[in-house]
Enzyme design. Structure first.
Site, PDB file in Angstrom:
ATOM      1  N   ASP A  33      62.467  44.036  54.171  1.00 13.01           N
ATOM      2  CA  ASP A  33      62.462  42.595  53.902  1.00 13.01           C
ATOM      3  C   ASP A  33      61.917  42.294  52.507  1.00 13.01           C
ATOM      4  O   ASP A  33      62.392  41.369  51.839  1.00 13.01           O
ATOM      5  CB  ASP A  33      61.627  41.849  54.949  1.00 13.01           C
ATOM      6  N   ASP A  89      58.830  45.130  62.480  1.00 16.01           N
ATOM      7  CA  ASP A  89      58.129  44.392  61.427  1.00 16.01           C
ATOM      8  C   ASP A  89      56.646  44.652  61.623  1.00 16.01           C
ATOM      9  O   ASP A  89      56.160  44.722  62.754  1.00 16.01           O
ATOM     10  CB  ASP A  89      58.431  42.898  61.527  1.00 16.01           C
TER      11      ASP A  89
END
Length: 185
Positions: free
Chosen positions: A166, A148
Site C-alpha cells: 500500500d 495489513d
C-alpha cells in the site's frame, strides 16, 4: 543493454556493412527496449519482494506473539483485509470479493500496458504501483485476504491499517499526480 551494445560494437568492427544497414538501428532499438523492460521488471520484482518479506515476517511473528509496539504513534498489528487498499470495501460475500479481485487484475493489466507505452519517467512510477498491486493480488489469491499490519495512530484515532505494498502504491499514485498536475514538459 550492455549485451546489445557490445554486439553492435562487435558487428560494426567486422565490417562497415552494418553501419550502412537498417540492422544497426534495429539492434540498438531492441537493446534500448530490453534495457527498459529489465529496469521496469526489476523494480516490480523489488517492490514485490520487499512486500512479501515484510508480510511473511509479520505473519510468522504474530502467530505466537501479540502486536509489536514501536512508539506512541505506530504499532505493527496483523489485520486480514478482504477489501481494497486501507480496508475499504470489505465485504463478507465471495461474489463481491471475486469481483474486486477481477477488477484489480484488469487494473494491473492496464497499468502494464500504460507502463509499456509511457515515457521513461512514468515507467518507473507505473512499475512501483504495479509491484505493490501484484503484492496485494498475490495475497488475495493465496490467502483470500491481504495482511495489513502498519497501524498509525494518535491517542484513540487510528488511521487505516496498511502494508508495504500500500505504501508503494500510494507513493506511485502521488508522484504520478504531482507529475501530471505540476510538472510540465
Amino acid at each position: 543493454l550492455d549485451f546489445w551494445a557490445n554486439m553492435v560494437r562487435f558487428l560494426s568492427m567486422e565490417g562497415s556493412w552494418l553501419k550502412r544497414s537498417a540492422y544497426s538501428s534495429t539492434i540498438t532499438t531492441i537493446g534500448s527496449i530490453l534495457s527498459w523492460f529489465l529496469r521496469l521488471y526489476s523494480t516490480i520484482v523489488l517492490v514485490f519482494f520487499l512486500d512479501r518479506v515484510s508480510k511473511i515476517k509479520i505473519i510468522n511473528h504474530q502467530l505466537d506473539n501479540e502486536r509489536v509496539y514501536i512508539n506512541d504513534f505506530i504499532n505493527l498489528d496483523l489485520v486480514w483485509n478482504t477489501g481494497i487498499g486501507f480496508g475499504l470495501l470489505s465485504f463478507e460475500t465471495n461474489l463481491i470479493y471475486n469481483i474486486i479481485t477481477f477488477v484489480i487484475c484488469v487494473i494491473i493489466l492496464i497499468l502494464f500496458y500504460a507502463s509499456i507505452t509511457s515515457e521513461k519517467s512514468e515507467k518507473l512510477i507505473f512499475s512501483i504501483i504495479i509491484g505493490g498491486a501484484i503484492g496485494n493480488l498475490y495475497d488475495r489469491l493465496f490467502y483470500k485476504a491481504v495482511p495489513d499490519f502498519i497501524d498509525l495512530h494518535y491517542n484513540s484515532f487510528h488511521w487505516f491499517t496498511f502494508n508495504v505494498a500500500d505504501i508503494f502504491i500510494t507513493i506511485g499514485i502521488i508522484v504520478f499526480l504531482i507529475k501530471g498536475f505540476f510538472i510540465r514538459k
